[in-house]
Design an enzyme around this catalytic site. Structure first.
Site, mmCIF file in Angstrom:
data_model
loop_
_atom_site.group_PDB
_atom_site.id
_atom_site.type_symbol
_atom_site.label_atom_id
_atom_site.label_comp_id
_atom_site.label_asym_id
_atom_site.label_seq_id
_atom_site.Cartn_x
_atom_site.Cartn_y
_atom_site.Cartn_z
ATOM 1 N N ASP A 215 0.869 -1.183 0.000
ATOM 2 C CA ASP A 215 0.000 0.000 0.000
ATOM 3 C C ASP A 215 0.900 1.225 0.000
ATOM 4 O O ASP A 215 1.629 1.477 0.967
ATOM 5 C CB ASP A 215 -0.890 -0.010 1.247
ATOM 6 N N HIS A 316 -11.529 -3.209 0.795
ATOM 7 C CA HIS A 316 -10.675 -2.571 1.799
ATOM 8 C C HIS A 316 -11.300 -2.739 3.179
ATOM 9 O O HIS A 316 -12.518 -2.869 3.317
ATOM 10 C CB HIS A 316 -10.540 -1.085 1.465
#
Length: 389
Positions: A215, A316
């Protein structure tokens, strides 16, 4: 006689934590008087505790639905929007008109420019609560209302390696692999010993069979991201998440076109309109809808739009009590192509203890919540951390 929405209440839920989200403070980082810190690498603000906003919707018959959204910053802003705008507009409405209600709430402020941010977070929380009521009144889990259950368990990838050093992070990752997890993601924003060094150490320690993701937290320009990810591709990177600033759709599309590594994104999107712009530009090869920002209505619309582009969905997951995570699992169970769902291990188990109902993740996958609606409700421990707004 149809049931009607009677009351909407909001609560801030705050749960202390020993180590800030993403890991220990780095050089130059500090917690201010309001309990916030700014991560220098990605210039993003976080609270020093876990915090979210929970919504309770009650109908005339006494049916109760629970929803949740982000409360990381200025959580009372969401409460003010619910009290001042949403509750008066929804009193007397049929909860089964949940998608119509979403459209109505979106419409009332679109001309004012409020198509994201706190407004859409507030709408998301109410949307989740209404779907919970629909499931309870129908006597069915929400996934059955969304078209049916395609999977009984949902594969999970481990998110975050909150160690102080690369050795610490490798040890955390190896422990999860030993426990049956086959995919690991780490945060570039706290890779103080170097992103490539951390990825190389993980690949060497875990071997070729484990999927590794990063990420990037929107840290780079398009050119910087392309150069970095091209170097990292030799470590067999499964995806690169949020490499460029969110508004640079064209730049991210160039990165996606140049590289063999799939680009993932979607955490910050609120609506299918945000997704449409990125998907049509070819800016993402994996969509990551965050239930806490979108609610069930938009989460499903985004995933189904992605399906038409032959792009998989990997939802997510972020800081919350577990209510919007339960909603995410319910919706995920009904989707066609869903390789993984994010698993925030530093949050999940501690905060899930605040809810009654099955909320489990072990041996590499999530179990689905059981029972009607979302399948979870706040318990006595929850109310020790909740404050009415």
């Amino acid at each position: 006689m149809q049931d009607r929405i009677e009351r909407i209440e909001t609560f801030v839920v705050t749960i202390p934590r020993d180590t800030p989200y993403l890991g220990p403070l780095k050089e130059g980082e500090s917690i201010n008087a309001r309990g916030y810190l700014v991560r220098k690498a990605n210039r993003t603000i976080y609270p020093d505790r876990d915090r979210s906003v929970v919504v309770k919707v009650t109908t005339a018959s006494g049916a109760v639905g629970w929803g949740e959204t982000y409360g990381l910053t200025a959580p009372k802003a969401v409460g003010a929007l619910v009290e001042d705008l949403i509750e008066p507009l929804l009193q007397g409405r049929d909860p089964f008109d949940v998608e119509v209600i979403w459209e109505d709430l979106y419409d009332i402020l679109r001309v004012r420019g409020y198509q994201g941010g706190f407004w859409m977070d507030a709408v998301a929380a109410v949307d989740i609560a209404l779907w919970d009521i629909c499931g309870k009144l129908a006597g069915l889990p929400v996934r059955k209302l969304l078209g049916g259950e395609r999977r009984s368990r949902i594969p999970a990838y481990v998110s975050g390696l909150p160690g102080a050093t690369i050795a610490d992070k490798v040890a955390i990752a190896k422990d999860f692999v030993d426990r049956g997890y086959g995919a690991i993601k780490f945060a570039a924003a706290v890779s103080s010993d170097g992103i490539e060094a951390e990825l190389a150490a993980l690949r060497e320690a875990l071997g070729p069979g484990i999927k590794l993701m990063i990420d990037f937290h929107w840290m780079f320009s398009a050119g910087e991201a392309a150069a970095l990810i091209s170097r990292l591709a030799r470590y067999d990177l499964a995806f690169a998440e949020a490499p460029c600033r969110s508004e640079d759709i064209a730049g991210q599309a160039r990165v996606a076109a140049q590289l063999p590594v799939p680009i993932a994104g979607g955490e910050e999107w609120r609506t299918v309109f945000d997704a449409q712009a990125r998907l049509s530009a070819g800016a993402v090869g994996i969509v990551q809808p965050e239930m806490g920002h979108k609610g069930i209505t938009q989460f499903v619309r985004i995933a189904r739009l992605a399906q038409t582009y032959h792009v998989p969905t990997m939802p997510h997951a972020t800081i919350g009590t577990g209510i919007f995570l339960a909603a995410s699992l319910q919706a995920s169970a009904a989707l066609l192509e869903l390789p993984y769902h994010e698993y925030q291990h530093s949050i999940f188990h501690r905060n899930a203890a605040l809810l009654d109902g099955r909320l489990e993740c072990d041996n590499g996958s999530y179990a689905l919540p059981e029972g009607p609606g979302l399948g979870v409700t706040p318990n006595a421990a929850f109310w020790k951390h909740a404050e009415a707004i």
